[in-house]
Design a protein around this motif. Structure first.
Motif, mmCIF file in Angstrom:
data_model
loop_
_atom_site.group_PDB
_atom_site.id
_atom_site.type_symbol
_atom_site.label_atom_id
_atom_site.label_comp_id
_atom_site.label_asym_id
_atom_site.label_seq_id
_atom_site.Cartn_x
_atom_site.Cartn_y
_atom_site.Cartn_z
ATOM 1 N N GLU A 521 12.728 52.353 80.999
ATOM 2 C CA GLU A 521 12.270 52.975 79.744
ATOM 3 C C GLU A 521 11.770 54.399 80.006
ATOM 4 O O GLU A 521 12.074 55.329 79.250
ATOM 5 C CB GLU A 521 11.141 52.136 79.126
ATOM 6 N N VAL A 524 14.550 56.922 80.880
ATOM 7 C CA VAL A 524 15.313 57.340 79.695
ATOM 8 C C VAL A 524 14.475 58.247 78.796
ATOM 9 O O VAL A 524 14.987 59.223 78.240
ATOM 10 C CB VAL A 524 15.806 56.098 78.922
ATOM 11 N N ARG A 525 13.183 57.953 78.662
ATOM 12 C CA ARG A 525 12.331 58.817 77.824
ATOM 13 C C ARG A 525 12.323 60.252 78.346
ATOM 14 O O ARG A 525 12.348 61.205 77.577
ATOM 15 C CB ARG A 525 10.910 58.266 77.774
ATOM 16 N N ASP A 527 14.678 61.825 80.221
ATOM 17 C CA ASP A 527 15.984 62.101 80.825
ATOM 18 C C ASP A 527 16.199 63.608 81.057
ATOM 19 O O ASP A 527 17.015 64.001 81.899
ATOM 20 C CB ASP A 527 17.124 61.520 79.971
ATOM 21 N N TYR A 563 21.168 48.532 77.112
ATOM 22 C CA TYR A 563 20.874 49.475 76.036
ATOM 23 C C TYR A 563 20.393 50.809 76.592
ATOM 24 O O TYR A 563 20.851 51.886 76.184
ATOM 25 C CB TYR A 563 19.823 48.884 75.098
ATOM 26 N N LEU A 564 19.468 50.753 77.545
ATOM 27 C CA LEU A 564 18.892 51.987 78.080
ATOM 28 C C LEU A 564 19.924 52.797 78.859
ATOM 29 O O LEU A 564 19.886 54.036 78.842
ATOM 30 C CB LEU A 564 17.692 51.650 78.974
ATOM 31 N N SER A 566 23.045 53.071 78.131
ATOM 32 C CA SER A 566 23.856 53.802 77.151
ATOM 33 C C SER A 566 23.132 55.070 76.705
ATOM 34 O O SER A 566 23.748 56.123 76.534
ATOM 35 C CB SER A 566 24.171 52.904 75.948
ATOM 36 N N ARG A 567 21.831 54.990 76.520
ATOM 37 C CA ARG A 567 21.059 56.180 76.133
ATOM 38 C C ARG A 567 20.993 57.193 77.278
ATOM 39 O O ARG A 567 21.072 58.399 77.049
ATOM 40 C CB ARG A 567 19.640 55.762 75.732
ATOM 41 N N LYS A 570 24.333 59.035 77.425
ATOM 42 C CA LYS A 570 24.474 59.960 76.297
ATOM 43 C C LYS A 570 23.669 61.234 76.519
ATOM 44 O O LYS A 570 24.109 62.334 76.169
ATOM 45 C CB LYS A 570 24.012 59.287 74.998
ATOM 46 N N GLY A 571 22.479 61.085 77.100
ATOM 47 C CA GLY A 571 21.631 62.245 77.304
ATOM 48 C C GLY A 571 22.063 63.118 78.468
ATOM 49 O O GLY A 571 21.675 64.292 78.538
ATOM 50 N N PHE A 611 26.906 47.590 74.075
ATOM 51 C CA PHE A 611 26.354 48.851 74.593
ATOM 52 C C PHE A 611 27.142 49.330 75.814
ATOM 53 O O PHE A 611 27.376 50.528 75.975
ATOM 54 C CB PHE A 611 24.883 48.670 74.966
ATOM 55 N N THR A 615 29.161 52.761 76.227
ATOM 56 C CA THR A 615 28.878 53.669 77.339
ATOM 57 C C THR A 615 30.148 54.033 78.091
ATOM 58 O O THR A 615 30.364 55.209 78.440
ATOM 59 C CB THR A 615 27.872 53.015 78.306
#
Length: 978
Positions: A521, A524-525, A527, A563-564, A566-567, A570-571, A611, A615
């Motif tokens: 988490e 990803v926050r 990134d 899920y994380l 994939s984020r 993306k970032g 997800f 990705t």
């Protein structure tokens, strides 16, 4: 004297004619059959509706006919309650006397015979219902008569107190909604009580507290509750005096009474009053409580009492802060004194906030947040206040740590309560950050550095809270999203240091599920950190893909990682280019399709795989690879689907076991969903064709459309097909068009209301995108689609089947939306080239929807369709025969619809529909000119009982500005319907 009168024989004018149906009452027994219960329920309804049913029940109770049978007694009380809530308000004097006698007998029985608590509560409720109707008009001496029952002993006193509590519920309780009439009634009751009996009530409470302190603590606790309820609206001086306060304070040293006494003091302090008086009241209680030592409880004190004390300290703090806020505007010296009182309570706040019991700690949270808000208004802060902030931050951080008993594998009620409590702490933490950003940043930096640099030697709770605090900084610090590493250099440097330590300390190898989830988490926050220090990307990617992430032993970690990840991708699309091949090698085993044949042994669930496929699509589409390699990679990703899809369909159709057949259907649906998610990576700039992936998805589409003809689980399979086609309309061009007839043809063979409704948005999407390109095909299928829709709509269905009725309503709305899409996207030839008779019938359905369909948005849609058709075909060179349709149908519809009884002109959606009608009429005038005005003035309006001046006024308004006419149009029908 009154008590004696109440003890007289309870009688009715028709004694002997009342007999309870014992057979029906058998259904009240706990072991009664369903039939007996049904019979009892019917009998209950009969007694409630009968004029004398309540009398029959009253006689049964007062004569003790069913003594010992609590269920029947409760049943009778419910019937009486129904009468009192309804017909009693208009009762005769004779019935009023009967009710008074009943109340007297009930109080006598309750004062002499012990009863179950639920029966006592119901009796007190019945008495309170009589009170709110009869006091003060018909029974001004109610309280005087009630107080006379004291001589019966503690049971009578208990009932007296229960009645007072029920009266509070009926008259005072702000959580209960009241009508304006009830509010006025309640105000009159309280005014009468203040004038006539409140002093006597207060005297009775003091008498009860002193008399039963040693002999009946339950009665004393109830009395304290009553005082707490009534203090909100009676004179504070009746309680906060030299007689009451010493007694209540004395109870604070009695283990059986102290919790109730604590609640009572809380309620007294909460009373609304002048801020200066409030400060004095709080301080007076604070002083006496300090003197008797209850504000300094021992560590092993009972947790329930500590929670009550914490609640009391919270109330003191909140009330003082509220007084200070008011006084800062009116009396600066008094505000200064109040602030000193507040500061004196802060050590108490720390003591209770830091208590190891979360209930005790959480009870003082409001005081804490209000104190922080107060400090935000203080400039500059004193040294002591800064010290308080530091102390508070340390307390909050320590309380955020998980307890050793926390069960991460099977979270239950205790764990859920801790998570809710932790949310309170997070609010306090965020408020502290907004108050002193530097202090919070330095404190967290120190904690994270100390913990992560030696995490192997630290406890789980310390590691977890360090990572959590780093994560929380992302929203606690006032920084725009994603800009933690720009702007303030000190802040950016501190978060840089902590993130660098997070990924280099190897704390991700700690292994515990909660550490891993928080690690990912946090990664990803922040990134953007990896854009600055790209050398850490390989290690984090590996953490995602090895036993720390996708292959972790805990399913929650694997699911959240999907899920994380994939984020994260993306970032950092640009930054992961060099690792794409390695990523696909690592996640290849996770892209295998879950099927019943492999026993669903995969690490990721179907939802998690969505997800991962998305990705994978993003990695391919955003890569720097040439189109050929992108296409090859996409083919590899989707290969498990292509390889198994046809076989899965065959197995589903052949399967005889219903559960296995459904499992195959879900697997087929999931396969199409995965392919759909993989396509979400394409955009207007990076199209499917540009990326060389078009043929991969075309081949899959060729497979998927075959599924529409399966004979089993049609709805589930069709959902997947439609979802995929929706995505392909977005991603492809004309390549999709040959597949639409296949789906539509199958749909029309076995029409289903929901399937038809769900298919229409797809058809609308295709029309909107391809317009004239779809026109030839649409001309051919238009009438079959319309015919099928109306065949389904007219199929008989059970009028009680709300699901079927709703589905038909939705289908009809979908039909109008379908026509509106055709009209709005320049494919009017689809309609124009239909057989004249067919077109006429379709147009009539639009008129019918405009006038008769009870749905304002759909009516607006229908009039919008008519307006556009008038604009296209209503002129001199328009569609042959259409002007006649305008005069016979469209113009009348604009007058018929607003006059319908269910057309509510006050409703916002209806007003929009009305505006569309006005626009439709204006469009008719634009196309047909004075011919329309003459028609209205000479032919149409006179036949609808409109005078010549009124008709002229309407026609003049119609020829005016559009906005003016819309306003006139609404006023016109408002008057017409009044």
């Amino acid at each position: 004297m009154f008590l004696k009168a109440w003890c007289v024989d309870y009688s009715y004018s028709q004694r002997g004619t009342f007999v309870m149906d014992d057979r029906a009452l058998q259904g009240l027994a706990s072991l009664a059959s369903w039939q007996e219960q049904s019979s009892a329920l019917q009998y209950f309804e009969q007694l409630k509706q009968s004029a004398d049913g309540w009398k029959l029940c009253a006689q049964a109770i007062t004569e003790g006919s069913y003594e010992g049978n609590d269920h029947i007694k409760f049943f009778c009380l419910q019937v009486i309650e129904h009468y009192l809530r309804g017909r009693y308000l208009q009762s005769s004097q004779a019935e009023h006397e009967l009710v008074r006698n009943l109340i007297g007998r009930l109080l006598q029985l309750q004062g002499t015979k012990p009863d179950k608590s639920f029966l006592k509560n119901k009796v007190s409720q019945v008495i309170s219902l009589v009170f709110v109707v009869d006091y003060p008009r018909r029974w001004p001496a109610f309280y005087q008569d009630l107080l006379h029952t004291f001589s019966l002993g503690p049971l009578a006193v208990d009932m007296y107190l229960r009645v007072l509590l029920q009266i509070d519920s009926e008259v005072v309780d702000r959580d209960i909604a009241h009508t304006p009439q009830e509010t006025e009634r309640n105000t009159n009751i309280k005014d009468a009580m203040r004038e006539q009996c409140v002093q006597r009530l207060a005297d009775s409470w003091l008498q009860i507290l002193n008399k039963y302190e040693a002999s009946n603590t339950e009665v004393v606790c109830t009395c304290l509750e009553v005082i707490g309820k009534y203090i909100s609206w009676i004179d504070i001086g009746l309680i906060a005096n030299d007689k009451f306060v010493p007694v209540i304070i004395r109870f604070m040293s009695n283990q059986l009474l102290r919790e109730s006494a604590c609640d009572c003091i809380h309620d007294i302090i909460s009373k609304g009053m002048d801020p200066i008086a409030k400060t004095k009241l709080v301080e007076s209680f604070s002083d006496v409580l300090e003197n008797i030592g209850v504000l300094n409880p021992s560590e092993d004190e009972d947790a329930d009492f500590l929670a009550k004390m914490s609640k009391l300290i919270n109330c003191m703090g909140v009330q003082l802060i509220s007084s200070w806020q008011k006084l800062t505007k009116t009396n600066l010296q008094a505000a200064k004194d109040t602030l000193a009182a507040i500061e004196s309570k802060v050590p108490l706040m720390f003591r209770f906030l830091g208590n190891e019991d979360d209930d005790v700690s959480g009870a003082v949270a409001c005081f804490t947040t209000d104190y922080i808000s107060l400090l935000k208004q203080m400039t500059p802060l004193s040294a002591k206040q800064r010290e308080n902030i530091e102390t508070l931050l340390i307390v909050v951080i320590n309380k955020m740590k998980f307890d050793e008993s926390y069960n991460f594998d099977h979270e239950g009620e205790d764990e859920a309560m801790f998570q809710e409590y932790r949310k309170q702490l997070k609010v306090i933490f965020n408020n502290l950050a907004s108050l002193d950003e530097q202090l919070v940043l330095v404190t967290v930096h120190t904690l994270v550095t100390r913990t992560l640099s030696q995490w192997e030697n630290m406890e789980l709770k310390d590691i977890e809270v360090a990572i959590t605090l780093l994560y929380n900084l992302g929203e606690a610090l006032p920084t725009p999203v994603g800009q933690h590493f720009s702007g303030d250099p000190a802040k950016a440097s501190a978060i840089h240091d902590m993130m660098r330590l997070l990924v280099t300390s190897r704390v991700s190898c700690q292994g515990h599920m909660i550490v891993m989830i928080h690690f990912f988490e946090t990664v990803v926050r922040y990134d953007r950190f990896f854009q600055c220090e790209q050398q850490h990307i390989p290690d984090v990617l590996m953490a995602f893909m090895d036993e720390r992430g996708f292959h972790h032993r805990n399913g929650q970690v694997r699911s959240r990682t999907a899920y994380l990840f994939s984020r994260f991708i993306k970032g950092l699309k640009s930054q992961v280019q060099n690792y794409i091949d390695d990523i696909f090698k690592q996640i290849g085993d996770l892209l295998t399709l879950n099927t019943p044949d492999n026993g669903y042994q995969h690490l990721l669930s179907n939802e998690d795989q969505l997800f991962l496929y998305e990705t994978a699509g993003n990695l391919i589409v955003s890569s720097n690879f040439p189109p050929e390699k992108k296409g090859e990679l996409m083919k590899q990703v989707l290969a498990p689907i292509a390889a198994k899809f046809t076989a899965l369909m065959k197995k589903m159709v052949a399967e005889v076991d219903a559960d296995k057949q459904l499992a195959y259907a879900h697997s087929i649906n999931n396969a199409m969903a995965l392919a759909s998610r993989a396509s979400k990576a394409f955009s207007n700039q990076l199209t499917m064709q540009h990326c060389g992936c078009e043929m991969v998805f075309v081949e899959l589409m060729r497979m998927f459309v075959q599924a529409v003809s399966v004979p089993v689980h049609r709805q589930l399979i069709h959902v997947g097909v439609r979802q995929y086609l929706h995505r392909m309309v977005v991603c492809m061009e004309h390549e999709i068009l040959p597949f639409v007839p296949i789906v539509l043809e199958n749909l029309l063979k076995q029409p289903d209301t929901k399937e038809l409704y769900d298919f229409l948005p797809l058809l609308n999407q295709i029309i909107t995108k391809f317009k004239s390109a779809i026109s030839p095909f649409l001309q051919e299928v238009f009438m079959p689609v319309v015919t099928t829709i109306f065949r389904v709509l007219t199929q008989p269905s059970d009028s009680l089947d709300q699901v079927a009725l709703t589905e038909k309503r939705l289908l009809q709305k979908g039909y109008y939306s379908f026509l509106a899409t055709i009209v709005a996207n320049d494919v009017l030839d689809v309609l124009k080239n239909q057989e004249p008779q067919n077109l006429h019938e379709v147009l009539l359905t639009v008129v019918q929807g405009a006038t008769d369909f009870p749905d304002p948005p759909s009516q607006k849609t229908c009039f919008n369709i008519l307006r556009r058709l008038v604009g296209a075909w209503g002129g001199k060179d328009g569609l042959q025969g259409f002007p006649d349709f305008i005069y016979k149908n469209i113009i009348p519809a604009c007058f018929i619809a607003p006059m319908k009884p269910d057309f509510d002109l006050r409703d916002a959606q209806t007003s929009l529909a009305l505006g569309e009608m006005a626009s439709c009429l204006k469009c008719v005038v634009d196309e047909r000119g004075d011919e329309v005005v003459n028609f209205l003035f000479s032919d149409y309006l006179p036949t609808h009982q409109m005078s010549q001046p009124q008709a002229q006024e309407f026609c003049d308004a119609l020829k005016s500005d559009s906005k003016l006419f819309r306003n006139y149009f609404k006023t016109f029908f408002t008057k017409a319907k009044s």
